[in-house]
Design a protein around this motif. Sequence first.
Motif, PDB file in Angstrom:
ATOM      1  N   ALA A   8       0.828  -1.200   0.000  1.00  0.00           N
ATOM      2  CA  ALA A   8       0.000   0.000   0.000  1.00  0.00           C
ATOM      3  C   ALA A   8       0.867   1.257   0.000  1.00  0.00           C
ATOM      4  CB  ALA A   8      -0.946  -0.006   1.202  1.00  0.00           C
ATOM      5  N   LEU A   9       1.917   1.252   0.811  1.00  0.00           N
ATOM      6  CA  LEU A   9       2.826   2.391   0.869  1.00  0.00           C
ATOM      7  C   LEU A   9       3.554   2.572  -0.459  1.00  0.00           C
ATOM      8  CD1 LEU A   9       4.108   4.649   2.477  1.00  0.00           C
ATOM      9  CD2 LEU A   9       5.781   3.020   3.338  1.00  0.00           C
ATOM     10  N   LEU A  10       4.012   1.480  -1.039  1.00  0.00           N
ATOM     11  CA  LEU A  10       4.695   1.536  -2.329  1.00  0.00           C
ATOM     12  C   LEU A  10       3.757   2.079  -3.412  1.00  0.00           C
ATOM     13  CD1 LEU A  10       7.206   0.951  -4.020  1.00  0.00           C
ATOM     14  CD2 LEU A  10       6.335  -1.357  -4.361  1.00  0.00           C
ATOM     15  N   GLY A  11       2.508   1.616  -3.418  1.00  0.00           N
ATOM     16  CA  GLY A  11       1.528   2.106  -4.392  1.00  0.00           C
ATOM     17  C   GLY A  11       1.278   3.591  -4.239  1.00  0.00           C
ATOM     18  N   THR A  12       1.215   4.078  -3.000  1.00  0.00           N
ATOM     19  CA  THR A  12       1.021   5.501  -2.750  1.00  0.00           C
ATOM     20  C   THR A  12       2.200   6.306  -3.265  1.00  0.00           C
ATOM     21  OG1 THR A  12      -0.298   5.010  -0.796  1.00  0.00           O
ATOM     22  CG2 THR A  12       0.601   7.233  -0.964  1.00  0.00           C
ATOM     23  N   LEU A  13       3.397   5.816  -3.028  1.00  0.00           N
ATOM     24  CA  LEU A  13       4.588   6.510  -3.507  1.00  0.00           C
ATOM     25  C   LEU A  13       4.633   6.557  -5.026  1.00  0.00           C
ATOM     26  CD1 LEU A  13       7.307   5.198  -1.042  1.00  0.00           C
ATOM     27  CD2 LEU A  13       6.344   7.497  -1.151  1.00  0.00           C
ATOM     28  N   MET A  14       4.258   5.469  -5.678  1.00  0.00           N
ATOM     29  CA  MET A  14       4.298   5.421  -7.138  1.00  0.00           C
ATOM     30  C   MET A  14       3.313   6.418  -7.740  1.00  0.00           C
ATOM     31  SD  MET A  14       4.781   1.366  -7.822  1.00  0.00           S
ATOM     32  CE  MET A  14       4.681   1.525  -9.577  1.00  0.00           C
ATOM     33  N   VAL A  15       2.141   6.580  -7.117  1.00  0.00           N
ATOM     34  CA  VAL A  15       1.154   7.520  -7.624  1.00  0.00           C
ATOM     35  C   VAL A  15       1.638   8.954  -7.437  1.00  0.00           C
ATOM     36  CG1 VAL A  15      -1.179   8.416  -7.244  1.00  0.00           C
ATOM     37  CG2 VAL A  15      -0.786   5.959  -7.293  1.00  0.00           C
ATOM     38  N   ALA A  16       2.390   9.193  -6.388  1.00  0.00           N
ATOM     39  CA  ALA A  16       2.840  10.542  -6.071  1.00  0.00           C
ATOM     40  C   ALA A  16       4.056  10.979  -6.872  1.00  0.00           C
ATOM     41  CB  ALA A  16       3.147  10.649  -4.581  1.00  0.00           C
ATOM     42  N   LEU A  17       4.719  10.053  -7.549  1.00  0.00           N
ATOM     43  CA  LEU A  17       5.916  10.408  -8.299  1.00  0.00           C
ATOM     44  C   LEU A  17       5.571  11.314  -9.467  1.00  0.00           C
ATOM     45  CD1 LEU A  17       7.822   6.999  -8.463  1.00  0.00           C
ATOM     46  CD2 LEU A  17       8.402   9.000  -7.097  1.00  0.00           C
ATOM     47  N   PRO A  18       6.379  12.339  -9.730  1.00  0.00           N
ATOM     48  CA  PRO A  18       6.109  13.215 -10.871  1.00  0.00           C
ATOM     49  C   PRO A  18       6.439  12.515 -12.183  1.00  0.00           C
ATOM     50  CG  PRO A  18       8.191  13.791  -9.844  1.00  0.00           C
ATOM     51  CD  PRO A  18       7.556  12.722  -8.976  1.00  0.00           C
ATOM     52  N   THR A  19       5.849  13.023 -13.252  1.00  0.00           N
ATOM     53  CA  THR A  19       6.180  12.528 -14.580  1.00  0.00           C
ATOM     54  C   THR A  19       7.551  13.079 -14.948  1.00  0.00           C
ATOM     55  OG1 THR A  19       3.855  12.584 -15.175  1.00  0.00           O
ATOM     56  CG2 THR A  19       5.430  12.438 -16.975  1.00  0.00           C
ATOM     57  N   PHE A  20       8.461  12.185 -15.285  1.00  0.00           N
ATOM     58  CA  PHE A  20       9.813  12.623 -15.601  1.00  0.00           C
ATOM     59  C   PHE A  20       9.949  12.940 -17.080  1.00  0.00           C
ATOM     60  CE2 PHE A  20      10.462  10.237 -11.690  1.00  0.00           C
ATOM     61  CZ  PHE A  20      11.175  11.164 -10.957  1.00  0.00           C
ATOM     62  N   ALA A  21      10.760  13.933 -17.349  1.00  0.00           N
ATOM     63  CA  ALA A  21      11.045  14.305 -18.733  1.00  0.00           C
ATOM     64  C   ALA A  21      11.756  13.163 -19.427  1.00  0.00           C
ATOM     65  CB  ALA A  21      11.904  15.567 -18.762  1.00  0.00           C
ATOM     66  N   GLN A  22      11.710  13.198 -20.702  1.00  0.00           N
ATOM     67  CA  GLN A  22      12.297  12.132 -21.491  1.00  0.00           C
ATOM     68  C   GLN A  22      12.872  12.696 -22.780  1.00  0.00           C
ATOM     69  OE1 GLN A  22       9.025   9.534 -22.436  1.00  0.00           O
ATOM     70  NE2 GLN A  22       7.636  11.227 -22.690  1.00  0.00           N
ATOM     71  N   ASP A  23      13.475  11.835 -23.555  1.00  0.00           N
ATOM     72  CA  ASP A  23      13.926  12.195 -24.891  1.00  0.00           C
ATOM     73  C   ASP A  23      12.992  11.521 -25.878  1.00  0.00           C
ATOM     74  OD1 ASP A  23      16.095  13.686 -24.018  1.00  0.00           O
ATOM     75  OD2 ASP A  23      17.458  11.986 -24.055  1.00  0.00           O
ATOM     76  N   VAL A  24      12.508  12.286 -26.840  1.00  0.00           N
ATOM     77  CA  VAL A  24      11.562  11.777 -27.826  1.00  0.00           C
ATOM     78  C   VAL A  24      12.096  12.080 -29.217  1.00  0.00           C
ATOM     79  CG1 VAL A  24       9.211  11.969 -28.713  1.00  0.00           C
ATOM     80  CG2 VAL A  24       9.613  12.138 -26.261  1.00  0.00           C
ATOM     81  N   ARG A  25      11.898  11.148 -30.120  1.00  0.00           N
ATOM     82  CA  ARG A  25      12.340  11.315 -31.510  1.00  0.00           C
ATOM     83  C   ARG A  25      11.124  11.456 -32.417  1.00  0.00           C
ATOM     84  NH1 ARG A  25      16.706   8.115 -35.099  1.00  0.00           N
ATOM     85  NH2 ARG A  25      15.663   8.304 -37.099  1.00  0.00           N
ATOM     86  N   ILE A  26      11.214  12.404 -33.349  1.00  0.00           N
ATOM     87  CA  ILE A  26      10.213  12.548 -34.411  1.00  0.00           C
ATOM     88  C   ILE A  26      10.944  12.314 -35.724  1.00  0.00           C
ATOM     89  CG2 ILE A  26       8.660  14.120 -35.621  1.00  0.00           C
ATOM     90  CD1 ILE A  26       8.141  15.495 -32.939  1.00  0.00           C
ATOM     91  N   ASP A  27      10.466  11.356 -36.486  1.00  0.00           N
ATOM     92  CA  ASP A  27      11.070  11.050 -37.782  1.00  0.00           C
ATOM     93  C   ASP A  27      10.451  11.910 -38.871  1.00  0.00           C
ATOM     94  OD1 ASP A  27      12.897   8.864 -37.138  1.00  0.00           O
ATOM     95  OD2 ASP A  27      11.074   7.762 -36.624  1.00  0.00           O
ATOM     96  N   ILE A  28      11.282  12.370 -39.765  1.00  0.00           N
ATOM     97  CA  ILE A  28      10.830  13.096 -40.952  1.00  0.00           C
ATOM     98  C   ILE A  28      11.043  12.138 -42.119  1.00  0.00           C
ATOM     99  CG2 ILE A  28      11.136  15.117 -42.407  1.00  0.00           C
ATOM    100  CD1 ILE A  28      12.518  16.466 -39.973  1.00  0.00           C
ATOM    101  N   LYS A  29       9.935  11.640 -42.662  1.00  0.00           N
ATOM    102  CA  LYS A  29      10.042  10.637 -43.715  1.00  0.00           C
ATOM    103  C   LYS A  29       8.827  10.719 -44.626  1.00  0.00           C
ATOM    104  CE  LYS A  29      11.275   5.913 -44.483  1.00  0.00           C
ATOM    105  NZ  LYS A  29      11.956   4.781 -43.955  1.00  0.00           N
ATOM    106  N   GLU A  30       9.086  10.621 -45.923  1.00  0.00           N
ATOM    107  CA  GLU A  30       8.034  10.639 -46.939  1.00  0.00           C
ATOM    108  C   GLU A  30       7.160  11.889 -46.801  1.00  0.00           C
ATOM    109  OE1 GLU A  30       6.063   6.850 -46.738  1.00  0.00           O
ATOM    110  OE2 GLU A  30       7.901   5.769 -47.233  1.00  0.00           O
ATOM    111  N   PHE A  31       7.838  13.037 -46.581  1.00  0.00           N
ATOM    112  CA  PHE A  31       7.175  14.332 -46.474  1.00  0.00           C
ATOM    113  C   PHE A  31       6.156  14.379 -45.328  1.00  0.00           C
ATOM    114  CE2 PHE A  31       8.934  14.296 -50.686  1.00  0.00           C
ATOM    115  CZ  PHE A  31       9.369  15.594 -50.876  1.00  0.00           C
TER     116      PHE A  31
END
Length: 106
Positions: A8-31
């Motif tokens: 229960a404590l672990l579940g509460t902590l997981m819900v409270a964690l912020p969304t972390f930034a990430q690296d995202v790729r966008i492909d440019i292909k076929e216009f």
Amino acid sequence: MKKQLQFALLGTLMVALPTFAQDVRIDIKEFMFAPVDLNIPPGTNVTWVNDDQIPHTVMETHKAFHSAALDTNDSFSYRFDNPGTFEYFCALHPQMIGKIVVSAQL
């Protein structure tokens, strides 16, 4: 009982964690930009990679960011720190469009 309390404590902590930034790729292909629409949290670094055989650009409609011409395999990155909606296009091929929504509520 002790294990249930730990879970229960672990579940509460997981819900409270912020969304972390990430690296995202966008492909440019076929216009096209792929994905065309993207939802990300603030702090995310987005990298566009030109997989086409001709140059393309990435230009935000209000000039928040823009790339130089990207040849094949060239890339352009931008870090989205602030929430908002960012629409962009290729200045060389204006029919190529995309949109990024930055929100902490993801």
